[in-house]
Design an enzyme around this catalytic site. Structure first.
Site, PDB file in Angstrom:
ATOM      1  N   ASP A   1      26.994  33.654  37.703  1.00 11.70           N
ATOM      2  CA  ASP A   1      28.256  34.216  37.212  1.00 11.70           C
ATOM      3  C   ASP A   1      28.358  35.689  37.581  1.00 11.70           C
ATOM      4  OD1 ASP A   1      30.611  34.692  35.892  1.00 11.70           O
ATOM      5  OD2 ASP A   1      29.725  34.692  33.889  1.00 11.70           O
TER       6      ASP A   1
ATOM      7  N   HIS B   1      35.151  36.986  41.342  1.00 14.00           N
ATOM      8  CA  HIS B   1      34.765  38.280  40.780  1.00 14.00           C
ATOM      9  C   HIS B   1      33.317  38.579  41.144  1.00 14.00           C
ATOM     10  CE1 HIS B   1      32.246  37.347  37.140  1.00 14.00           C
ATOM     11  NE2 HIS B   1      32.945  36.221  37.108  1.00 14.00           N
TER      12      HIS B   1
ATOM     13  N   GLU C   1      36.019  41.825  35.969  1.00 10.47           N
ATOM     14  CA  GLU C   1      36.501  40.550  35.432  1.00 10.47           C
ATOM     15  C   GLU C   1      35.933  40.308  34.050  1.00 10.47           C
ATOM     16  OE1 GLU C   1      36.202  36.064  34.799  1.00 10.47           O
ATOM     17  OE2 GLU C   1      34.706  37.657  34.755  1.00 10.47           O
ATOM     18  N   GLU C   2      34.675  40.682  33.879  1.00 12.71           N
ATOM     19  CA  GLU C   2      34.001  40.426  32.602  1.00 12.71           C
ATOM     20  C   GLU C   2      34.583  41.256  31.459  1.00 12.71           C
ATOM     21  OE1 GLU C   2      32.193  38.009  32.255  1.00 12.71           O
ATOM     22  OE2 GLU C   2      31.028  37.584  34.043  1.00 12.71           O
TER      23      GLU C   2
ATOM     24  N   ASP D   1      34.553  30.664  40.585  1.00 11.00           N
ATOM     25  CA  ASP D   1      33.802  31.367  39.549  1.00 11.00           C
ATOM     26  C   ASP D   1      32.768  30.419  38.964  1.00 11.00           C
ATOM     27  OD1 ASP D   1      32.912  33.024  37.549  1.00 11.00           O
ATOM     28  OD2 ASP D   1      34.877  33.401  36.667  1.00 11.00           O
TER      29      ASP D   1
ATOM     30  N   HIS E   1      25.751  34.514  30.917  1.00  4.44           N
ATOM     31  CA  HIS E   1      25.831  35.864  30.357  1.00  4.44           C
ATOM     32  C   HIS E   1      24.502  36.340  29.788  1.00  4.44           C
ATOM     33  CE1 HIS E   1      30.508  36.256  29.895  1.00  4.44           C
ATOM     34  NE2 HIS E   1      30.112  36.050  31.138  1.00  4.44           N
TER      35      HIS E   1
END
Length: 438
Positions: free
Chosen positions: A137, A125, A171-172, A200, A287
């Site tokens: 990420d 992603h 994706e998130e 990922d 994140h």
């Protein structure tokens, strides 16, 4: 995540080839009886992968600090990757979808040649969360897949399988882009994908070396690579079902992949095995706004990027095996709730000479409200039991999966049973269909 192959590896490449997956109908994983040695995988230049990450960082910095779905930074990221692939000779397709009121994008890149009925796909992603640039990420996976695709072009690789690469949007927000891609594929096209590899978060600053344990042949390919460079691995559990491989797995496509850890804490045993800091998250910037180019472990990124190429070169070179005869049951069989006994769905096999192959394929389609409670076995005519599924998959519903079983000690002809038991209360479901292919 929603949540340099060294030269000494050449010696182990031939060992991996013997276990490569090959497609049977519709998309089985099997070791070919005989296969030519795969070309030696390249050492993916770490500097090239990091250059892609620098570009993604610049894109985020120039677009509000992130590359999230619906933001200008995501579209700029897609445009960057697409331009690289177009220049390298790929056929690229920009797929659009709508999520949360915004247009999303998937990028699909096909390398010319290879068997169009046996597609090896790798993806990652490309979106970040809105709180940061998303360099680990998942710039890390996206950059490694991109550089591997470019290495395919530089090498003029002509694999047996058709190679396809994908970069997923949103994706998130719940695997939105990859789900859209899979759901838009006709069933005949899904059946041509013999395996999907997902990458990922492969450069975590306090890394572990985790391998997905979904398809055994893909899993073994990655384990062979890491064994060849003397790096122990563990089975990946933190992100199970939380990245784009789940979209493929849920429609019966074989999947595998790599991961270096997110918010889980590295144990003392893991620190002793891999180095790094025990008691600290694999990625303390998961994140967060600090997921920048400073949030990458170069060694982990280098090793995993080489592993991407190792898998593409080896799995892409495996020779498809013509399918054997198939037998299918489409009779619905209700699965009673726990504590009821197991139920059986029989298939009578006849006209097959000798024993079942070591690559006997079993396709299972079970409709159920909680697949994490199901125990599913293949029972041979002589009563031998081969476990296919043992209460994995958590709270997700339904079980649509393909399995490869070494049933070579079994006479093929006779009554084979799919045996299913619900191991916990408060669930309902039924066996929709299943098929066995020799």
């Amino acid at each position: 995540m929603s949540l340099s192959v060294p030269r000494r590896l050449a010696a182990v490449t031939a060992l991996a080839v013997a276990g490569l997956f090959a497609s049977t109908a519709p998309a089985a994983l099997a070791a070919p009886a005989a296969v030519a040695e795969a070309p030696t995988p390249p050492d993916i230049p770490l500097a090239n992968v990091k250059a892609h990450l620098s570009q993604l960082q610049t894109i985020a910095t120039n677009n509000g600090g992130n590359r999230a779905h619906g933001r200008t930074g995501y579209k700029a990221s897609i445009d960057y990757v697409k331009a690289k692939l177009d220049a390298a000779g790929y056929t690229t397709t920009l797929q659009t979808f709508t999520s949360s009121g915004a247009t999303g994008y998937n990028l699909i890149a096909d390398w010319p040649g290879g068997d169009p009925n046996s597609v090896l796909m790798a993806g990652s992603h490309l979106d970040s969360v809105s709180s940061g640039p998303g360099i680990n990420d998942n710039g890390s996976g996206s950059a490694a897949v991109l550089e591997t695709a470019l290495a395919v072009s530089r090498a003029g690789l002509q694999p047996t399988k058709h190679l396809r690469f994908g970069w997923w949007g949103a994706e998130e927000l719940g695997l939105v882009g990859s789900k859209y891609y899979v759901n838009q594929l006709p069933s005949t096209e899904r059946a041509k994908i013999s395996g999907y590899l997902n990458f990922d978060m492969i450069g975590s600053p306090n890394p572990g070396y985790f391998v997905y344990d979904d398809d055994p042949t893909i899993e073994q390919t990655f384990k062979t690579y890491f064994a060849g460079i003397g790096v122990p691995t563990e089975i990946e559990t933190e992100g199970d079902g939380r990245s784009d491989h789940a979209s493929f797995k849920n429609v019966g496509i074989a999947v595998g992949g790599l991961f270096t850890g997110a918010s889980n804490t590295k144990t003392s045993a893991q620190a002793q095995k891999w180095g790094g800091t025990a008691g600290q998250a694999f990625d303390r910037c998961y994140h967060s706004s600090c997921d920048t180019t400073s949030n990458i472990n170069d060694t982990a990124l280098d090793r995993n990027s080489d592993a991407v190429a190792y898998a593409i070169w080896n799995l892409g070179a495996s020779t498809p095996v013509p399918p054997g005869p198939s037998f299918e049951s489409t009779t619905d069989v209700n699965i009673p709730d726990y504590p009821a006994a197991a139920v059986n769905s029989p298939i009578t096999v006849s006209g097959v000479t000798g024993n079942a192959p070591a690559t006997t394929k079993v396709d299972v389609n079970i409709v159920h409200t909680y697949r994490g409670d199901l125990i599913v076995d293949l029972v041979a005519p002589d009563g031998s039991v081969y476990n296919l599924h043992n209460r994995s998959g958590g709270s997700a519903d339904n079980l649509v999966q393909s399995y490869t079983v070494n049933a070579s000690s079994e006479v093929a002809n006779g009554v084979w049973n799919l045996r299913v038991r619900d191991a916990a209360a408060q669930d309902i479901g039924y066996i929709n269909s299943w098929k066995i292919t020799f």
